[in-house]
Write a protein that holds these residues in place. Sequence first.
Motif, short mmCIF file in Angstrom:
data_model
loop_
_atom_site.label_atom_id
_atom_site.label_comp_id
_atom_site.label_asym_id
_atom_site.label_seq_id
_atom_site.Cartn_x
_atom_site.Cartn_y
_atom_site.Cartn_z
N PRO A 181 -5.04 6.48 -42.20
CA PRO A 181 -4.04 6.02 -43.18
C PRO A 181 -3.11 7.13 -43.65
O PRO A 181 -1.93 6.88 -43.87
N GLU A 182 -3.63 8.34 -43.80
CA GLU A 182 -2.79 9.46 -44.23
C GLU A 182 -1.70 9.76 -43.21
O GLU A 182 -0.54 9.98 -43.55
N GLU A 183 -2.09 9.76 -41.94
CA GLU A 183 -1.11 10.03 -40.87
C GLU A 183 -0.05 8.94 -40.82
O GLU A 183 1.15 9.22 -40.72
N ALA A 184 -0.48 7.69 -40.86
CA ALA A 184 0.47 6.58 -40.83
C ALA A 184 1.39 6.62 -42.05
O ALA A 184 2.60 6.35 -41.95
N ALA A 185 0.85 6.97 -43.20
CA ALA A 185 1.65 7.04 -44.42
C ALA A 185 2.70 8.15 -44.33
O ALA A 185 3.84 7.97 -44.76
#
Length: 138
Positions: free
Chosen positions: A87-91
Amino acid sequence: MDAVTKIDEVSTAETRGGNVRFIVRDADGNEYTTFREAIGKRAQELEGKRVRIEFHEQQRGQYTNVYLDKVEEAPEQASGTDAGTDPEEAAWRTAVEAAPWLVGESEPHEEVPPEELYEKLKPFKERVADDIRERDEE
């Protein structure tokens, strides 16, 4: 280099020396070449599917040849993000794409200092990551 793409077409051509050249075209119109039969056959098996490829470029005079080094099936995309993406990467990807609007510019005219850009992107990135985590929990 590597990329995730979809193989649209794999064709073969015989060289003057009798070798088989595999030509792989992806969904974006990029073309990759390999003379290695195992890689070419695997590309044929994955034709029409989403794949992860590794390739390298070689400059020959005024031409750049793109050679396929590896091809493997990639997981299908799940609801707008890569399956299994952190999720951090996608965000962060989403925040970077939204950066012009977050700094108040639809077209960049001048450079924004890195600290200012980070301060604008970080809160947005946190909200997007929270939304992704909440969606995954549901």
